[in-house]
Design a protein around this motif. Sequence first.
Motif, PDB file in Angstrom:
ATOM      1  N   GLY A 134       0.796  -1.220   0.000  1.00  0.00           N
ATOM      2  CA  GLY A 134       0.000   0.000   0.000  1.00  0.00           C
ATOM      3  C   GLY A 134       0.827   1.268   0.000  1.00  0.00           C
ATOM      4  O   GLY A 134       0.278   2.374   0.123  1.00  0.00           O
ATOM      5  N   GLN A 135       2.135   1.148  -0.155  1.00  0.00           N
ATOM      6  CA  GLN A 135       3.016   2.315  -0.153  1.00  0.00           C
ATOM      7  C   GLN A 135       2.728   3.201  -1.363  1.00  0.00           C
ATOM      8  O   GLN A 135       2.506   2.710  -2.476  1.00  0.00           O
ATOM      9  N   LEU A 136       2.711   4.499  -1.152  1.00  0.00           N
ATOM     10  CA  LEU A 136       2.515   5.457  -2.229  1.00  0.00           C
ATOM     11  C   LEU A 136       3.811   5.633  -3.014  1.00  0.00           C
ATOM     12  O   LEU A 136       4.903   5.571  -2.443  1.00  0.00           O
ATOM     13  N   THR A 137       3.700   5.844  -4.316  1.00  0.00           N
ATOM     14  CA  THR A 137       4.870   6.261  -5.076  1.00  0.00           C
ATOM     15  C   THR A 137       5.068   7.754  -4.831  1.00  0.00           C
ATOM     16  O   THR A 137       4.144   8.454  -4.383  1.00  0.00           O
ATOM     17  N   THR A 138       6.256   8.251  -5.129  1.00  0.00           N
ATOM     18  CA  THR A 138       6.499   9.678  -4.916  1.00  0.00           C
ATOM     19  C   THR A 138       5.586  10.530  -5.804  1.00  0.00           C
ATOM     20  O   THR A 138       5.160  11.623  -5.417  1.00  0.00           O
ATOM     21  N   GLU A 139       5.230  10.019  -7.001  1.00  0.00           N
ATOM     22  CA  GLU A 139       4.309  10.740  -7.877  1.00  0.00           C
ATOM     23  C   GLU A 139       2.921  10.822  -7.241  1.00  0.00           C
ATOM     24  O   GLU A 139       2.278  11.883  -7.254  1.00  0.00           O
ATOM     25  N   GLU A 140       2.447   9.707  -6.681  1.00  0.00           N
ATOM     26  CA  GLU A 140       1.141   9.713  -6.009  1.00  0.00           C
ATOM     27  C   GLU A 140       1.158  10.662  -4.821  1.00  0.00           C
ATOM     28  O   GLU A 140       0.190  11.398  -4.576  1.00  0.00           O
ATOM     29  N   PHE A 141       2.246  10.630  -4.082  1.00  0.00           N
ATOM     30  CA  PHE A 141       2.367  11.524  -2.926  1.00  0.00           C
ATOM     31  C   PHE A 141       2.270  12.976  -3.371  1.00  0.00           C
ATOM     32  O   PHE A 141       1.554  13.782  -2.747  1.00  0.00           O
ATOM     33  N   ASP A 142       2.994  13.346  -4.409  1.00  0.00           N
ATOM     34  CA  ASP A 142       3.008  14.741  -4.861  1.00  0.00           C
ATOM     35  C   ASP A 142       1.617  15.195  -5.310  1.00  0.00           C
ATOM     36  O   ASP A 142       1.195  16.320  -5.011  1.00  0.00           O
ATOM     37  N   ILE A 143       0.892  14.303  -5.999  1.00  0.00           N
ATOM     38  CA  ILE A 143      -0.458  14.643  -6.455  1.00  0.00           C
ATOM     39  C   ILE A 143      -1.391  14.838  -5.254  1.00  0.00           C
ATOM     40  O   ILE A 143      -2.135  15.830  -5.175  1.00  0.00           O
ATOM     41  N   LEU A 144      -1.363  13.892  -4.323  1.00  0.00           N
ATOM     42  CA  LEU A 144      -2.237  13.990  -3.149  1.00  0.00           C
ATOM     43  C   LEU A 144      -1.851  15.140  -2.240  1.00  0.00           C
ATOM     44  O   LEU A 144      -2.712  15.818  -1.681  1.00  0.00           O
ATOM     45  N   SER A 145      -0.548  15.372  -2.105  1.00  0.00           N
ATOM     46  CA  SER A 145      -0.081  16.468  -1.265  1.00  0.00           C
ATOM     47  C   SER A 145      -0.587  17.809  -1.780  1.00  0.00           C
ATOM     48  O   SER A 145      -1.024  18.659  -1.004  1.00  0.00           O
TER      49      SER A 145
END
Length: 210
Positions: A194-205
């Motif tokens: 379930g770890q986020l990729t850095t791209e997913e993190f940046d979008i959600l952030s």
Amino acid sequence: MKCLSYGKNDLDLFLNMFERFPLIELRQDLAQFNYEQLNSIPDEFKRKLILTDKSVDESNLKEFVENAIALKAMAVDLDLRLINQQTITVVKMLRDSDVQLILSKHDVDLTQKSEIENVFYMFQQVDCDYIKIVYSECERSYIMDYISTFKIFQPKLISFIAGDSMKITRMLSLVLGSPFTYVALDESGKTGDGQLTTEEFDILSKAMGL
């Protein structure tokens, strides 16, 4: 803040990550670098390094801690199960150094209040800089129970629920006060369920205003 969790056996790629991320967790049990290789990390970046090795047990704990201290890492992540009367002197070595201690417990069942209370009690017996609790994947109805746990160990709690269905808790933890959350460089680099990729993190952030 995001912390890259890195577990590939590619030293050049690893070294290149320090300019891209504010923190990097090296999953040494996956990457399996030798410590001479890690000495090639520039001194100005060593304080970004969190050293984690899930293969560490009581027999090699002292060596692991000594290597982290010699490396001048920011922190080491130790499983709560390793802390006992026989190993507490090794923990004291950390507390007497500049290396911080992240004390962690994985696969905690959020649906069992007695188990949670016992885990919390165990954490309260050890002096550490951060507490990491990873809960087993569960139904979304337990999300409020998850949120309520943050009032106990703020602001040093790093906590989330494992699994793809609960990956949003990795972002929610930041809203609730966690100092950082773990991300993967890409899908192939994930070190946790379930770890986020850095791209997913940046979008959600950006969407969450973090």
